[in-house]
Write a protein that holds these residues in place. Sequence first.
Motif, short mmCIF file in Angstrom:
data_model
loop_
_atom_site.label_atom_id
_atom_site.label_comp_id
_atom_site.label_asym_id
_atom_site.label_seq_id
_atom_site.Cartn_x
_atom_site.Cartn_y
_atom_site.Cartn_z
N SER A 358 0.82 -1.21 0.00
CA SER A 358 0.00 0.00 0.00
C SER A 358 0.85 1.26 0.00
CB SER A 358 -0.95 -0.01 1.19
OG SER A 358 -0.22 0.20 2.38
N ARG A 359 2.05 1.22 0.61
CA ARG A 359 2.87 2.42 0.66
C ARG A 359 3.89 2.51 -0.46
NH1 ARG A 359 -0.52 3.73 3.53
NH2 ARG A 359 -0.44 4.76 5.56
N ARG A 360 4.32 1.40 -0.94
CA ARG A 360 5.31 1.40 -2.02
C ARG A 360 4.86 0.40 -3.07
NH1 ARG A 360 11.51 1.27 -1.04
NH2 ARG A 360 11.70 3.52 -1.34
N PRO A 361 3.84 0.72 -3.82
CA PRO A 361 3.26 -0.26 -4.75
C PRO A 361 4.15 -0.51 -5.97
CG PRO A 361 2.08 1.80 -4.88
CD PRO A 361 3.15 2.01 -3.88
N SER A 362 5.38 -0.90 -5.71
CA SER A 362 6.23 -1.28 -6.84
C SER A 362 5.77 -2.64 -7.37
CB SER A 362 7.68 -1.36 -6.40
OG SER A 362 7.84 -2.47 -5.54
N ARG A 363 6.26 -2.98 -8.54
CA ARG A 363 5.82 -4.23 -9.14
C ARG A 363 6.19 -5.42 -8.24
NH1 ARG A 363 6.90 -4.59 -15.41
NH2 ARG A 363 5.62 -2.74 -15.28
N LEU A 364 7.41 -5.35 -7.70
CA LEU A 364 7.88 -6.44 -6.85
C LEU A 364 6.99 -6.59 -5.62
CD1 LEU A 364 10.14 -8.55 -6.20
CD2 LEU A 364 11.21 -6.73 -4.86
N ASN A 365 6.69 -5.45 -4.98
CA ASN A 365 5.92 -5.51 -3.75
C ASN A 365 4.49 -5.99 -4.00
OD1 ASN A 365 8.09 -4.66 -2.34
ND2 ASN A 365 7.49 -2.51 -2.28
N LEU A 366 3.91 -5.56 -5.12
CA LEU A 366 2.56 -6.03 -5.43
C LEU A 366 2.57 -7.52 -5.74
CD1 LEU A 366 1.15 -3.08 -7.53
CD2 LEU A 366 0.49 -3.80 -5.24
N LEU A 367 3.65 -7.95 -6.41
CA LEU A 367 3.77 -9.37 -6.74
C LEU A 367 3.86 -10.19 -5.45
CD1 LEU A 367 4.17 -11.26 -9.23
CD2 LEU A 367 6.60 -11.21 -8.67
N CYS A 368 4.64 -9.67 -4.50
CA CYS A 368 4.78 -10.35 -3.21
C CYS A 368 3.41 -10.56 -2.58
CB CYS A 368 5.63 -9.52 -2.25
SG CYS A 368 7.37 -9.73 -2.50
N LEU A 369 2.61 -9.50 -2.58
CA LEU A 369 1.29 -9.57 -1.97
C LEU A 369 0.44 -10.63 -2.67
CD1 LEU A 369 -0.37 -8.13 0.27
CD2 LEU A 369 -1.47 -6.91 -1.58
N GLN A 370 0.47 -10.61 -3.99
CA GLN A 370 -0.33 -11.59 -4.74
C GLN A 370 0.14 -13.00 -4.42
OE1 GLN A 370 -3.11 -11.17 -6.50
NE2 GLN A 370 -2.93 -9.11 -5.66
N ALA A 371 1.47 -13.18 -4.36
CA ALA A 371 2.02 -14.52 -4.14
C ALA A 371 1.63 -15.05 -2.77
CB ALA A 371 3.53 -14.49 -4.29
N ALA A 372 1.42 -14.12 -1.81
CA ALA A 372 1.04 -14.57 -0.47
C ALA A 372 -0.34 -15.22 -0.47
CB ALA A 372 1.05 -13.38 0.50
N TYR A 373 -1.08 -15.01 -1.55
CA TYR A 373 -2.41 -15.63 -1.65
C TYR A 373 -2.33 -17.10 -2.09
CZ TYR A 373 -4.92 -11.33 -0.72
OH TYR A 373 -5.43 -10.22 -0.09
N ALA A 374 -1.10 -17.59 -2.29
CA ALA A 374 -0.94 -18.97 -2.75
C ALA A 374 -1.63 -19.97 -1.83
CB ALA A 374 0.55 -19.32 -2.86
N GLY A 375 -1.68 -19.64 -0.54
CA GLY A 375 -2.26 -20.56 0.42
C GLY A 375 -3.71 -20.90 0.14
#
Lengths: 530, 349
Positions: A358-375
Amino acid sequence: MNHTATVKPALPNSLSLVAVTVVGLLCLPLAYVTHMALTADAAIWSRLWTTRIPELLFNTTALALGVAAGTLLLGVSLAWLVSRREFPGRRIWEWALVLPLAIPTYVLAYIYSHLLGAGGPVESAWQMLAGPDGHLPSPHSYAGVTLVMTLDTFPFVYLLTRAAFLNLNVSYEEVARACGASRTGTLFRIMLPLMRPAIVAGLSLVVLYVVSDFGAVSLLRYQTLTYAVYQQITGRYDPTAASILSLLLVVVALIFLVAERWFRQQSRFFQTTGRYRAPARRPCSPLGTALATIYTIGVFAASFGIPALLLIQWSLSAIASGAVDVRFFGFVWNSAFLSSLAATVAVLIGLPLAYLASRRPSRLNLLCLQAAYAGYVLPGPVGALALLAIVSHLAPFWYGTAAVLVIAYVVHFLPAGLQSMEPALQQVTPNLEEASRSLGFGTAATLRHVTLPLVRDGFIAAWVLMFLQSMKELPATLLLRPVGFDTLAVRVWLEASEEYYQLAAPSALLIVIMTIPAILLLLSKDWRAA
Amino acid sequence: MNQYHFHCQAIRRILSSLLTVVACMTALPVPPAQAEPDRLVVYSGRAERLIKPLLDSFQAKTGVQVDLLSSGTTEVVNRLQAEGARTPADLLITNDAGSLERARELGLLRPLTAPDIAAAIPAQFRAADNSWIGLSGRFWVVVYNTTMIKPADLRSLLDLAEPRWKNKIAIPNAGSEYLQAGISVIKTVYGDDRTKQFLEGLKANAGTQVYGKSSQIVEAVAKGQVALGVVNHYYVYRYLATQPGAPIAVLMPDQHEGGMGAIINVAGIGITTHTKHADSARRLVEYLVSEEGQKQFADLNKEYPLHPRVAADPALPPYKTTRIAPVPLTKLGELREPAMALIEQAGLR
């Protein structure tokens, strides 16, 4: 007060590094299952294709379709009833119809296994009518599982559809009526098509839930992919076949997850202006009132009322026979301890991920967030299988400890938590923090007086949600529990699968009682994963 | 731009304080298992209620605390193997000699030199090096509903594959160790083709009546959902003990002249290779094979005690006159993999 606003030249990427590492660990189980399945012997693949896979895919799909149809019927009709008609008790039913979400599938399954089973109360009543040789179809069947899962999950569709009915712009209806369309015609030709995205989003959620359910299918012995994976893990020395079935299950779950997300995007854009005023509820005629009341009470009784009464009755007789002893409180403690540990760890892990996105919506950080939904696409037995393999290779020291179980919960339930942590952080505009700093508050004071109060509710909701889900979790707990670490959910399943219904009741009742207030609390937040 | 750094700092502070909390919470419940000598951890593949009363009476008698992990047999063997030298388990109890034999082959159990144990349990119910000891015997029998069929309708287990039993039988699932052990014996006696034919018939006749627990099969037969089921004998007698009027009875299969004989298996115990409490573990084994322990297997569980001086429940078919399939228990380990391959080829659930 002397707050100096010196900013340390912090390592700009240290938090990102943490996030990437965490996400890497979160995705490891999924990667591992995929790897195991894809490197498996082709002979095992072909044997499974010829013997098990067609049956399992068919059963899983048939169950998903059946439950989807059932929840569509119940959810939409009840949502229409409480949002468009007025009848006595409507306000009570409006929230009472959410309560079935508090009953885990394995609890409802064992109750129906008793109610509809051979020699159960329903069959006895039937035999009084049809003679002693009258038999009813067994609940241990496609129909039985479909019934149980429908009664347990229709609130998903009900809630989304009800929200859509309430938010729908009444002008559409009024225009349709002014142009001469009948009420029924308006409902089916104008309103329901407009609400299609909300309904389908609810259905996708139901299907995702059904596909990854273990409790009901195991107690009612209906072979789905999730149940088959569990049986492979517990019945074989070689985990290869289990990993192949797991991969298939992940793919199936992924399809429905993507579908749900897609439809949710759609529903976000479908109405540009808000409603002008609340839609009017038409009072029912006396006959209509009677029908509406009978219908709502019937659904409520079948999905929550009767099961809850039975649980109370069984619990009382179990308590009278001394089943609630020191051991029982040990199970309560185990459940509370594991779940609160998992929820706390998950909030800790979710914080940097949600913050960065939310504070640094770089591509990497957004990707990290999406990947956390793997569960989300790792049903309990699959996550357990992967963790067992990973831990025994990478960290054998942890094997058989509570740590593995906590990791399993975190991987599986973090997505649900992130769904309420992410918006909570996003809603805090950085301007507020900057204003606080410029007005003389320091780092800690800003955090304490501005940021934390603003995100607190969202984070508490996330914690409660993950706590509850961990407490209800069954298959991973069965597979990963350490010695002497049975939880309430495990006890319910163990006793119920040997048909000791009364002994299972106190644990089941406690789970339901703890879940109800939280469900009501979360209704205003994100109930999607409850 | 400083709000980002400011937040990093704040988050680190939260993280560190929360981490401290987590560290404290994790430190709390770790039992100091290694420090206490009189505490045993038992991994068991038996249903909890079939073994816990015995462990409880051992605990009451000796003061040695016994922690039990009750789960699937194959699952606990897998677990023991994965944990290796770090396992907290001191003893392994399973329902099936094949799994014990496999644990022995994997080096998970330690050989035992104990003359008193050898004297209590006949040699055919122990591993060659005594790394596992049989505790109780059971036959894989047919349970039938007495209102639905007559005992003369069926002679051999293999008859269950005949089309006349379509939708009338209940069987255990493919993960069941009894089924795997039973198929190992049938395969040895009759060969692959005949066994495969049997499995396919069994699958077709059972349909959806495939169960995870023997107690459920007995229940289904008692309620008339199916006419027949294949289970270990004691589940039937335990059910009859609580529901004396239930219309079920045991049919000991393959007893006819020239027949294969009934399939026998044992529940057994072994001390793990990596136990740190070998002496206490041994006391538990000695207790379970003693006349007192064996009597509990006979009285509570309706199993066949293996101690020659302890009598089985008189309601059970007498052990001495029962014709038994000629496959030694110690062979069940090596027969397991090929038997499971056949089961999987037949596509049993």
